[in-house]
Design a protein around this motif. Structure first.
Motif, PDB file in Angstrom:
ATOM      1  N   ALA A 123       0.754  -1.269  -0.031  1.00  0.00           N
ATOM      2  CA  ALA A 123      -0.092   0.015  -0.187  1.00  0.00           C
ATOM      3  C   ALA A 123       0.911   1.322   0.129  1.00  0.00           C
ATOM      4  O   ALA A 123       0.284   2.379  -0.413  1.00  0.00           O
ATOM      5  CB  ALA A 123      -0.963  -0.064   1.115  1.00  0.00           C
ATOM      6  N   ARG A 124       1.902   1.312   0.429  1.00  0.00           N
ATOM      7  CA  ARG A 124       2.845   2.176   0.551  1.00  0.00           C
ATOM      8  C   ARG A 124       3.793   2.469  -0.560  1.00  0.00           C
ATOM      9  O   ARG A 124       4.877   3.449  -0.468  1.00  0.00           O
ATOM     10  CB  ARG A 124       3.684   2.255   1.960  1.00  0.00           C
ATOM     11  N   SER A 125       3.940   1.284  -1.522  1.00  0.00           N
ATOM     12  CA  SER A 125       4.829   1.181  -2.553  1.00  0.00           C
ATOM     13  C   SER A 125       4.443   2.487  -3.632  1.00  0.00           C
ATOM     14  O   SER A 125       3.461   2.797  -3.881  1.00  0.00           O
ATOM     15  CB  SER A 125       5.005  -0.246  -2.946  1.00  0.00           C
ATOM     16  N   LEU A 135       0.747   3.240  -5.496  1.00  0.00           N
ATOM     17  CA  LEU A 135       0.514   4.879  -5.377  1.00  0.00           C
ATOM     18  C   LEU A 135       0.318   5.245  -6.607  1.00  0.00           C
ATOM     19  O   LEU A 135      -0.633   6.144  -7.200  1.00  0.00           O
ATOM     20  CB  LEU A 135       1.176   5.786  -4.602  1.00  0.00           C
ATOM     21  N   LEU A 136       1.271   4.891  -7.681  1.00  0.00           N
ATOM     22  CA  LEU A 136       1.147   5.431  -9.064  1.00  0.00           C
ATOM     23  C   LEU A 136       0.031   4.965  -9.758  1.00  0.00           C
ATOM     24  O   LEU A 136      -0.825   5.366 -10.556  1.00  0.00           O
ATOM     25  CB  LEU A 136       2.165   5.337  -9.886  1.00  0.00           C
ATOM     26  N   SER A 172      -7.351  -4.396  -3.058  1.00  0.00           N
ATOM     27  CA  SER A 172      -8.271  -3.734  -4.103  1.00  0.00           C
ATOM     28  C   SER A 172      -8.958  -3.158  -3.760  1.00  0.00           C
ATOM     29  O   SER A 172      -9.485  -1.845  -4.656  1.00  0.00           O
ATOM     30  CB  SER A 172      -8.816  -5.053  -4.521  1.00  0.00           C
ATOM     31  N   ALA A 173      -9.774  -2.740  -2.590  1.00  0.00           N
ATOM     32  CA  ALA A 173     -10.736  -1.877  -2.532  1.00  0.00           C
ATOM     33  C   ALA A 173      -9.817  -0.540  -1.992  1.00  0.00           C
ATOM     34  O   ALA A 173     -10.312   0.536  -2.200  1.00  0.00           O
ATOM     35  CB  ALA A 173     -11.343  -2.209  -0.775  1.00  0.00           C
ATOM     36  N   ILE A 174      -8.560  -0.432  -1.421  1.00  0.00           N
ATOM     37  CA  ILE A 174      -7.963   0.694  -1.113  1.00  0.00           C
ATOM     38  C   ILE A 174      -7.409   1.285  -2.640  1.00  0.00           C
ATOM     39  O   ILE A 174      -7.687   2.486  -2.775  1.00  0.00           O
ATOM     40  CB  ILE A 174      -6.705   0.306  -0.438  1.00  0.00           C
ATOM     41  N   LEU A 175      -7.187   0.370  -3.739  1.00  0.00           N
ATOM     42  CA  LEU A 175      -7.055   0.707  -4.824  1.00  0.00           C
ATOM     43  C   LEU A 175      -8.152   1.562  -5.494  1.00  0.00           C
ATOM     44  O   LEU A 175      -8.095   2.491  -6.289  1.00  0.00           O
ATOM     45  CB  LEU A 175      -6.449  -0.296  -5.724  1.00  0.00           C
ATOM     46  N   ALA A 176      -9.463   0.919  -5.253  1.00  0.00           N
ATOM     47  CA  ALA A 176     -10.383   1.353  -5.887  1.00  0.00           C
ATOM     48  C   ALA A 176     -11.080   2.748  -5.301  1.00  0.00           C
ATOM     49  O   ALA A 176     -12.075   3.440  -5.978  1.00  0.00           O
ATOM     50  CB  ALA A 176     -11.564   0.249  -5.958  1.00  0.00           C
ATOM     51  N   ALA A 177     -10.803   2.888  -3.958  1.00  0.00           N
ATOM     52  CA  ALA A 177     -11.712   3.913  -3.167  1.00  0.00           C
ATOM     53  C   ALA A 177     -11.208   5.414  -3.862  1.00  0.00           C
ATOM     54  O   ALA A 177     -12.278   6.073  -4.131  1.00  0.00           O
ATOM     55  CB  ALA A 177     -11.123   3.708  -1.678  1.00  0.00           C
ATOM     56  N   VAL A 181       1.486   7.913 -16.492  1.00  0.00           N
ATOM     57  CA  VAL A 181       1.612   7.311 -14.884  1.00  0.00           C
ATOM     58  C   VAL A 181       1.577   5.756 -15.139  1.00  0.00           C
ATOM     59  O   VAL A 181       2.467   5.259 -14.203  1.00  0.00           O
ATOM     60  CB  VAL A 181       0.460   7.951 -14.112  1.00  0.00           C
ATOM     61  N   ALA A 182       0.753   5.231 -15.765  1.00  0.00           N
ATOM     62  CA  ALA A 182       0.589   3.696 -15.698  1.00  0.00           C
ATOM     63  C   ALA A 182       1.947   2.817 -16.192  1.00  0.00           C
ATOM     64  O   ALA A 182       2.091   1.992 -15.823  1.00  0.00           O
ATOM     65  CB  ALA A 182      -0.454   3.435 -16.702  1.00  0.00           C
TER      66      ALA A 182
END
Length: 426
Positions: A220-222, A226-227, A350-355, A395-396
């Motif tokens: 989650a911190r990587s 984040l990107l 996945s939820a953190i990424l989607a929020a 960014v991707a």
């Protein structure tokens, strides 16, 4: 730089128990949940505002609040599913969905209407794609892409099935009575399906890919995570803004309301078509290449809509192409975690990424309406959204997971060499 392919590297190999009832049950509940909790609202909202006297802005704000709540609450839902499986949380979500629609239907004033949709946001978090994806990714790995594709194909039929049904009910009943009937359907289909079909034992997560630090905090911190969140958020904002402003764009260009509606509807059909192509695309492309390409294609189709005033057949073709890209982007986000970090913390990551992407999609309709005027019109707005998509694609390109290979004692192997001893570079 190493991309982990969807063909199984990220999820581990080996046979797993795949309960037969899960896939058809989730197909049925995704169609019903999306169709009733999400797609019924835009059909009923004109009747709601006309009958209640509440402004369209106020009712839309309540619905958007539900989407924001869904994104935030999804993080907790994902954590629960990672540890305990989907049965309890998805069943509770179904109950919450029913209670939310009943609250909305009986709301005597706007604060209660908002409260109903606040509960609806919790229901969305517990019953929509994210929890279903977490369940299928764990039960179906490493063949999860096939299962995800089937469920999203079914989910794509939600508007096709329930928008006409909602309209037919509203022709005969008030909006409040219509919501009560839909709540009864939601209860009859989703509560028993989730309670009965999701009873199978919850298997342990497959081992994380060799060479990666897949602990929750580290991922989650990587930098790649984040990107990736930034890329998906920008892409989601642009994508949803295009969906909600396509009709105004075409009306501004002189098309009839019916023609604009057909263009939008056929774009939705394109989503279903596009999802059938994701599995072969995933099989033949690396993770970062696939991510960058699909987001860039989203920007390209948005730019095409900005500069294509006609003929009508060409507008339809571009709308279908844009829909195909949107369909693939849904599955791209569903597989983003497993492709890079495996399934161990899939639900929560996945939820953190989607929020943030969910929040962006909720804000997109308001922001797009506000920006169209200052930018000079809807074609200019679409041009700006295409530019946002280009930024997201750039960014991707830097979202790969880096694998550090440690040389064996006495060898001259270095970074990127083949060796059984590997460590993820911080």
């Amino acid at each position: 730089m190493t991309d982990l392919h969807t063909r199984g590297a990220a999820t581990g190999a080996g046979d797993r128990s795949r309960p037969r009832a899960v896939l058809p049950a989730l197909c049925a509940t995704q169609i019903t949940s999306w169709g009733i909790v999400y797609y019924a609202f835009p059909v009923l909202n004109p009747q709601i505002t006309a009958d209640s006297g509440w402004s369209t802005g106020a009712t839309m704000a309540a619905f958007s609040l539900a989407l924001v709540v869904s994104g935030i609450a999804g993080i907790r839902v994902g954590r629960i599913i990672d540890h305990r499986g989907p049965r309890a949380v998805m069943t509770a979500g179904s109950v919450a969905g029913v209670l939310s629609l009943v609250t909305v239907a009986l709301a005597p004033n706007l604060p209660v209407f908002f409260a109903g949709w606040l509960l609806g946001g919790l229901a969305m978090a517990a019953t929509f794609y994210q929890p279903a994806f977490a369940a299928l990714t764990r039960w179906w790995a490493p063949d999860h892409v096939r299962a995800l594709t089937i469920v999203t194909l079914a989910g794509g039929l939600a508007s096709t099935a329930f928008a006409p049904l909602t309209a037919a009910l509203a022709d005969q009943l008030s909006w409040r009575e219509t919501y009560l009937v839909l709540a009864a359907i939601l209860a009859a289909v989703t509560i028993p399906a989730h309670a009965i079909a999701l009873r199978a034992p919850w298997p342990p997560a497959a081992p994380s890919p060799a060479g990666t630090d897949a602990s929750l905090g580290s991922v989650a911190r990587s930098r790649p995570f984040l990107l990736l969140a930034i890329a998906f958020t920008l892409s989601a904002f642009a994508m949803y803004a295009v969906v909600v402003t396509l009709v105004p764009l075409l009306l501004e260009r002189g098309y009839t309301t019916s023609q604009a509606a057909w263009a939008l509807g056929l774009g939705g059909a394109g989503q279903t078509l596009g999802r059938t192509l994701y599995a072969p695309l995933a099989h033949h492309t690396g993770t970062t290449v696939r991510t960058t390409t699909l987001i860039a294609l989203g920007a390209l189709t948005t730019a095409a809509l900005a500069v294509t005033p006609g003929p009508y057949g060409l507008v339809i073709a571009v709308s279908i192409a844009a829909g195909m890209v949107r369909g693939n982007l849904t599955l791209l986000q569903a597989t983003a975690i497993t492709d890079r970090w495996g399934t161990e913390h899939y639900g929560r990551l996945s939820a953190i990424l989607a929020a943030p992407a969910m929040t962006a999609s909720a804000l997109a309709p308001f922001a797009a309406a506000l920006l169209a005027g200052p930018l000079g019109g809807y074609p200019e707005l679409f041009g700006a959204l295409a530019g946002m998509g280009v930024v997201a694609a750039l960014v991707a390109t830097v979202t790969s997971v880096r694998i550090e290979v440690q040389p064996e004692p006495g060898s001259s192997a270095g970074w990127g060499s083949a060796s059984p001893s590997v460590r993820r570079k911080p």
